[in-house]
Motif scaffolding. Structure first.
Motif, mmCIF file in Angstrom:
data_model
loop_
_atom_site.group_PDB
_atom_site.id
_atom_site.type_symbol
_atom_site.label_atom_id
_atom_site.label_comp_id
_atom_site.label_asym_id
_atom_site.label_seq_id
_atom_site.Cartn_x
_atom_site.Cartn_y
_atom_site.Cartn_z
ATOM 1 N N TYR A 105 23.623 30.048 8.906
ATOM 2 C CA TYR A 105 24.025 30.781 7.687
ATOM 3 C C TYR A 105 22.961 30.737 6.597
ATOM 4 O O TYR A 105 22.820 31.666 5.817
ATOM 5 C CB TYR A 105 25.378 30.262 7.160
ATOM 6 N N PHE A 106 22.172 29.658 6.546
ATOM 7 C CA PHE A 106 21.167 29.581 5.489
ATOM 8 C C PHE A 106 19.963 30.501 5.724
ATOM 9 O O PHE A 106 19.068 30.579 4.889
ATOM 10 C CB PHE A 106 20.693 28.138 5.282
ATOM 11 N N TYR A 145 26.060 29.274 -1.612
ATOM 12 C CA TYR A 145 26.164 27.816 -1.421
ATOM 13 C C TYR A 145 25.770 27.101 -2.716
ATOM 14 O O TYR A 145 26.458 26.182 -3.174
ATOM 15 C CB TYR A 145 25.270 27.342 -0.266
ATOM 16 N N GLY A 203 19.884 16.551 6.962
ATOM 17 C CA GLY A 203 20.671 17.792 6.875
ATOM 18 C C GLY A 203 20.968 18.052 5.405
ATOM 19 O O GLY A 203 22.075 18.413 5.017
ATOM 20 N N SER A 204 19.921 17.890 4.600
ATOM 21 C CA SER A 204 20.078 17.851 3.137
ATOM 22 C C SER A 204 20.514 19.174 2.533
ATOM 23 O O SER A 204 21.033 19.192 1.423
ATOM 24 C CB SER A 204 18.742 17.460 2.504
ATOM 25 N N THR A 235 21.888 18.380 -1.859
ATOM 26 C CA THR A 235 23.160 18.154 -2.571
ATOM 27 C C THR A 235 23.439 16.680 -2.864
ATOM 28 O O THR A 235 23.721 16.305 -4.002
ATOM 29 C CB THR A 235 24.308 18.710 -1.696
ATOM 30 N N ASP A 294 15.810 19.137 6.922
ATOM 31 C CA ASP A 294 16.729 20.241 7.226
ATOM 32 C C ASP A 294 16.000 21.254 8.110
ATOM 33 O O ASP A 294 14.779 21.401 8.035
ATOM 34 C CB ASP A 294 17.226 20.933 5.949
ATOM 35 N N THR A 295 16.770 21.955 8.935
ATOM 36 C CA THR A 295 16.161 22.966 9.803
ATOM 37 C C THR A 295 15.787 24.216 9.015
ATOM 38 O O THR A 295 15.021 25.041 9.502
ATOM 39 C CB THR A 295 17.152 23.374 10.921
ATOM 40 N N GLY A 345 12.944 20.721 10.112
ATOM 41 C CA GLY A 345 13.164 20.423 11.528
ATOM 42 C C GLY A 345 14.499 19.744 11.722
ATOM 43 O O GLY A 345 15.241 19.517 10.763
ATOM 44 N N ARG A 346 14.796 19.429 12.963
ATOM 45 C CA ARG A 346 16.057 18.755 13.280
ATOM 46 C C ARG A 346 15.913 17.276 12.939
ATOM 47 O O ARG A 346 14.899 16.664 13.278
ATOM 48 C CB ARG A 346 16.381 18.917 14.774
ATOM 49 N N TRP A 347 16.925 16.723 12.297
ATOM 50 C CA TRP A 347 16.829 15.314 11.915
ATOM 51 C C TRP A 347 16.743 14.396 13.145
ATOM 52 O O TRP A 347 16.174 13.310 13.072
ATOM 53 C CB TRP A 347 17.967 14.893 10.979
ATOM 54 N N GLU A 348 17.275 14.876 14.278
ATOM 55 C CA GLU A 348 17.250 14.041 15.487
ATOM 56 C C GLU A 348 15.820 13.800 15.963
ATOM 57 O O GLU A 348 15.561 12.864 16.722
ATOM 58 C CB GLU A 348 18.020 14.718 16.641
ATOM 59 N N GLY A 399 25.404 14.599 4.341
ATOM 60 C CA GLY A 399 26.563 15.338 3.852
ATOM 61 C C GLY A 399 26.882 16.521 4.727
ATOM 62 O O GLY A 399 26.061 17.436 4.866
ATOM 63 N N GLU A 456 28.036 19.587 12.426
ATOM 64 C CA GLU A 456 27.311 20.778 12.894
ATOM 65 C C GLU A 456 26.686 20.558 14.268
ATOM 66 O O GLU A 456 25.955 21.404 14.759
ATOM 67 C CB GLU A 456 26.270 21.205 11.851
HETATM 68 C C1 LIG Z 1 27.041 22.249 5.400
HETATM 69 S S1 LIG Z 1 25.336 22.100 5.097
HETATM 70 C C2 LIG Z 1 25.323 20.635 4.137
HETATM 71 C C3 LIG Z 1 24.141 20.560 3.234
HETATM 72 C C4 LIG Z 1 24.153 19.329 2.330
HETATM 73 N N1 LIG Z 1 23.980 18.116 3.068
HETATM 74 C C5 LIG Z 1 25.431 19.288 1.534
HETATM 75 O O1 LIG Z 1 26.209 18.346 1.697
HETATM 76 O O2 LIG Z 1 25.629 20.201 0.751
HETATM 77 C C6 LIG Z 1 24.677 21.500 6.616
HETATM 78 C C7 LIG Z 1 23.182 21.437 6.589
HETATM 79 O O3 LIG Z 1 22.743 20.749 7.752
HETATM 80 C C8 LIG Z 1 21.598 21.428 8.262
HETATM 81 N N2 LIG Z 1 21.529 21.028 9.667
HETATM 82 C C9 LIG Z 1 22.434 21.225 10.645
HETATM 83 N N3 LIG Z 1 22.035 20.640 11.791
HETATM 84 C C10 LIG Z 1 20.833 20.047 11.501
HETATM 85 C C11 LIG Z 1 19.922 19.279 12.267
HETATM 86 N N4 LIG Z 1 20.159 18.985 13.533
HETATM 87 N N5 LIG Z 1 18.809 18.831 11.661
HETATM 88 C C12 LIG Z 1 18.553 19.109 10.358
HETATM 89 N N6 LIG Z 1 19.387 19.841 9.598
HETATM 90 C C13 LIG Z 1 20.510 20.298 10.154
HETATM 91 C C14 LIG Z 1 21.886 22.878 7.995
HETATM 92 O O4 LIG Z 1 20.706 23.650 7.994
HETATM 93 C C15 LIG Z 1 22.512 22.788 6.630
HETATM 94 O O5 LIG Z 1 21.548 22.821 5.629
#
Ligand SMILES: C[S@@+](CC[C@H](N)C(=O)[O-])C[C@H]1O[C@@H](n2cnc3c(N)ncnc32)[C@H](O)[C@@H]1O
Length: 397
Positions: free
Chosen positions: A73-74, A83, A125-126, A130, A155-156, A189-192, A208, A213
């Motif tokens: 969605y982002f 958002y 996943g910042s 937030t 974040d991705t 990138g992916r946090w993993e 958060g 996800e």
């Molecule tokens: C619902 S948003 C939450 C953003 C923020 N943490 C908050 O609480 O407002 C989920 C976020 O996680 C990121 N995300 C999802 N899977 C991820 C991953 N494997 N690695 C990094 N970011 C990821 C998405 O791009 C998105 O920005």
């Protein structure tokens, strides 16, 4: 503070209204308006109407059962802008509530940061940062000078990271206390799989609404992700690692399973390994089955635009709803809970002969307990109850 007690405007930073009613709307309008001539004008009801559509659509996506793979969605300007206007304050408010409830964890984080002469925060996943922003607004209330602050955001989505960086720069701009003190390091990138810059341990790690996800991941991918979380936890001292997820059953039970895995791995061992919500180190009784561990706290989230958007979505937001897990760092354990203390994990339930009951969290089981008479009769989900000697407890559920 009792877990379920109301959180009023006064517990939010005095800077909060400036952030949500001035900085965010002005910045969103300047960045996301379709017409150049609109960009420098104040945010109006007409703008609110324009951006509201994205808020509504995103709200549906977040409220419904999550699809097995969340759409990106982002990637869409419409959803980034909505958002920032609505979900950022909403999610930041949940962090604010938890920071308030677990002020000892926050104190441990700040003390550790002072010792290291840097407050290093990892936010996985910042999104727009937030959780870090909620922390920053809280730190603004500190009377003592702050150490340098480093935010490490993963974040991705590069665009939402950039939006967050610019909002943080706007906060710094208006707060001389933060000038020259704050750096944001973003990793796309992916946090993993992300390699974080080496440095002193983090004083706090925040996640958060990000664990939910990954529901579509295979068992192997999930295991790898959990192993990586353990690695991040090992790089964290001070205030430990806080996960906040939606209050719905699936994400909440996912968090309970993750908690059990942390204990099974041996990295957590004692009740003092957790700031909350659990008071025991046994298996979580709500990682499967009918009930799940979640909280709802009455809260007045400041912000005029926020109020209007939430009314538009059906009702004014008067509750912060979430599930959470706060791991205490190995060298900064939480205080040992009293052995007879239990966490209330339901609202008041009707019982036989008009008597009410509560569900309490026990290792491996949920216990149905009669509602104590006055003065505890206002007990509700999230509160603590001292059950006294075990013989005084009610029958199991
Ligand atoms: C619902 S948003 C939450 C953003 C923020 N943490 C908050 O609480 O407002 C989920 C976020 O996680 C990121 N995300 C999802 N899977 C991820 C991953 N494997 N690695 C990094 N970011 C990821 C998405 O791009 C998105 O920005």
């Amino acid at each position: 503070m009792q877990q379920g007690r109301p959180v009023s405007h006064s517990q939010f930073s005095p800077f909060w209204p400036v952030f949500v009613d001035e900085i965010i709307p002005t910045w969103v309008k300047r960045t996301y308006s379709q017409k150049e001539s609109w960009k420098s004008k104040p945010f109006t009801q007409q703008d609110a109407h324009f951006f509201y559509q994205g808020i509504e659509e995103l709200s549906d996506l977040f409220t419904e059962e999550r699809p097995s793979h969340m759409p990106a969605y982002f990637n869409h300007a419409k959803f980034r802008s909505s958002y920032l206007l609505y979900f950022l304050p909403l999610q930041a408010a949940k962090f604010t509530v938890l920071f308030e409830q677990h002020s000892l964890a926050m104190k441990a984080a700040l003390e550790f940061a002072h010792q290291q002469d840097v407050y290093r925060v990892l936010d996985l996943g910042s999104g727009p940062g937030t959780a870090s922003i909620a922390l920053l607004l809280r730190l603004l209330q500190e009377k003592k000078p702050l150490p340098p602050i480093e935010f490490h955001w993963v974040d991705t989505n590069a665009a939402i990271l950039k939006d967050g960086e610019e909002l943080v720069a706007a906060i710094v701009e208006k707060n001389p206390k933060l000038k020259g003190k704050l750096t944001v390091r973003s990793y796309v990138g992916r946090w993993e799989k992300t390699q974080i810059d080496s440095g002193p341990p983090f004083a706090l790690t925040l996640l958060g609404n990000v664990i939910n996800e990954i529901p579509g991941a295979s068992a192997l991918e999930k295991q790898a992700a959990h192993r990586q979380l353990i690695k991040y936890f090992e790089c964290t001292r001070g205030g430990g690692m806080l996960f906040v997820e939606p209050a719905a059953k699936l994400p909440s039970q996912g968090l309970s399973l993750l908690r059990n895995e942390f204990f099974e791995s041996g990295i957590l061992q004692e009740p003092t390994s957790l700031w909350g919500p659990c008071l025991h180190s046994g298996t979580c009784p709500m990682s499967e089955g009918r009930d799940w561990c979640h909280f709802s706290v009455p809260v007045q989230i400041p912000g005029n635009w926020f109020k209007r958007f939430s009314k538009g979505l059906g009702s004014e937001r008067q509750w912060a709803k979430y599930s959470y897990l706060w791991l205490a760092a190995t060298d900064h354990p939480a205080p040992a809970p009293k052995k007879t203390m239990r966490r209330v994990i339901s609202d008041q339930l009707p019982g036989p002969l008009g008597k009410k009951a509560l569900l309490l969290c026990e290792p491996n089981q949920v216990l149905r307990h009669p509602l104590p008479r006055h003065p505890k009769s206002s007990l509700r989900r999230g509160d603590l109850l001292d059950v006294g000697r075990p013989s005084q407890r009610g029958p199991t559920n």
